[in-house]
Design an enzyme around this catalytic site. Structure first.
Site, PDB file in Angstrom:
ATOM      1  N   SER A  93       0.776  -1.234   0.000  1.00  0.00           N
ATOM      2  CA  SER A  93       0.000   0.000   0.000  1.00  0.00           C
ATOM      3  C   SER A  93       0.811   1.290   0.000  1.00  0.00           C
ATOM      4  CB  SER A  93      -0.985   0.051   1.173  1.00  0.00           C
ATOM      5  OG  SER A  93      -1.837  -1.073   1.167  1.00  0.00           O
ATOM      6  N   GLU A 142      -3.761   1.555  -2.774  1.00  0.00           N
ATOM      7  CA  GLU A 142      -3.387   2.937  -3.084  1.00  0.00           C
ATOM      8  C   GLU A 142      -4.593   3.850  -2.816  1.00  0.00           C
ATOM      9  OE1 GLU A 142       0.113   1.225  -4.003  1.00  0.00           O
ATOM     10  OE2 GLU A 142      -1.811   0.478  -4.672  1.00  0.00           O
ATOM     11  N   SER A 183      -1.665  -4.293  -3.164  1.00  0.00           N
ATOM     12  CA  SER A 183      -1.282  -2.960  -2.682  1.00  0.00           C
ATOM     13  C   SER A 183      -2.490  -2.034  -2.673  1.00  0.00           C
ATOM     14  CB  SER A 183      -0.182  -2.386  -3.594  1.00  0.00           C
ATOM     15  OG  SER A 183       0.372  -1.225  -3.048  1.00  0.00           O
TER      16      SER A 183
END
Length: 335
Positions: free
Chosen positions: A225, A265, A263
């Protein structure tokens, strides 16, 4: 540190706190078991609950546990400071933010029955024993108490245990000056970086990560992240601000991130220019012309790119609780 990223003028501090009124505070938990902490962004010095800010959010990849985005997306407002921490500490930090806001309201002579804290996270489990949740009310209140315009970058606060492009990540920030209609405004970005692969790391158009990879073992896929907080004094609507913060993704892409499956974002933005009063009267909103928004797009992209690099260069190498080592970019690269 002169990275020479982009074309636009930096703010005085080259940080999100170049936006007047914005402060940032950290509390770091660093012992044999824990490499973690909390970072709090305070958008103003007065009562943000009674004078809310225009705000927007955008989720590029939703592998994350951020709180407060649903109401922000619906109402387009921010009514609390923004806290950053690790994944399993979101609940405790949220609870601390509720307590902080209740105390602020009591001190202001009013009561609140609902509040929408924004708490964002990245997973620092590679360096931190995340199961033993080390961040709670004491740490959150300490970060708020320590908040100032001049704040540390790198492996501090929420950034203590983070990994970026297989190197040490953490807290980074940068700012740009935007000129519209003969007026000068500031746009600043603060990032919590915990994403990317070393092989992909690109700075100034040069793939520096591949060369570093020949010298160290890299073991992480693109997951973990990146949180991007945009603060500005540009007079904008929530819709315009949403368009601006989405350009943070350009900064990540320039550095080589393709936003992997694992991840998260998340982009959150606020403007200090238009305060929304608590009463039910009609209020006047000032906003920039859409035809002049490109410079704000560029500012968000440039500041994000530079903030990520600064998070890595300012971070020291860290050895985690299990013996895993994350080395600093500064060992291998100097701008």
């Amino acid at each position: 540190m002169n990275l020479n990223i982009g074309q636009m003028e930096h703010g005085t501090r080259n940080a999100i706190t170049d936006v007047p009124g914005v402060r940032v505070g950290h509390c770091t938990v660093d012992d044999a078991r824990h490499k973690t902490g909390v970072t709090v962004i305070l958008p103003c010095g007065d009562d943000i609950f009674r004078q809310k800010m225009v705000a927007a959010c955008h989720v590029l990849n939703g592998f994350g546990k951020t709180t407060g985005l649903m109401q922000m997306e619906e109402l387009g407002t921010l009514e609390t400071p923004i806290a950053l921490t690790n994944t399993l500490n979101v609940g405790l930090v949220h609870d601390a933010m509720v307590e902080y806001m209740c105390r602020q309201a009591e001190a202001g002579g009013y009561a609140i029955s609902s509040v929408n804290p924004v708490v964002c996270e990245c997973n620092d489990a590679s360096l931190n024993d995340i199961r033993h949740r080390a961040v709670g009310q004491e740490e959150v209140f300490a970060a708020i108490e320590n908040a100032s315009a001049d704040f540390a970058l790198g492996d501090v606060g929420a950034g203590k245990g983070m990994t970026c492009h297989d190197l040490k990540g953490g807290i980074g920030s940068s700012s740009r000056i935007v000129e519209i209609g003969g007026e000068r405004f500031t746009l600043g970005v603060l990032v919590l970086t915990n994403h990317g692969c070393l092989h992909d790391l690109t700075i100034g158009g040069r793939n520096v990560g591949a060369a570093i990879e020949e010298r160290i073992h890299a073991d992480a896929p693109d997951l973990g992240s990146c949180i991007m907080i945009v603060g500005t004094d540009l007079p904008v609507t929530s819709r315009q601000l949403g368009r601006i913060i989405r350009r943070c993704a350009v900064g990540l892409a320039r550095l080589g991130s393709f936003t992997g499956h694992g991840s998260g974002e998340v982009m959150v933005g606020f403007s200090t220019a238009n305060r929304i009063p608590e009463d039910d009267g009609i209020w006047n909103l000032r906003c920039i012309p859409e035809s002049q928004i490109d410079c704000a797009f560029r500012a968000a992209a440039e500041a994000t790119e530079e903030a990520v690099v600064r998070s890595m260069l300012e971070a020291r190498g860290v050895t985690g609780y299990s013996g895993k080592i994350r080395r600093s970019l500064s060992e291998f690269y100097q701008p």
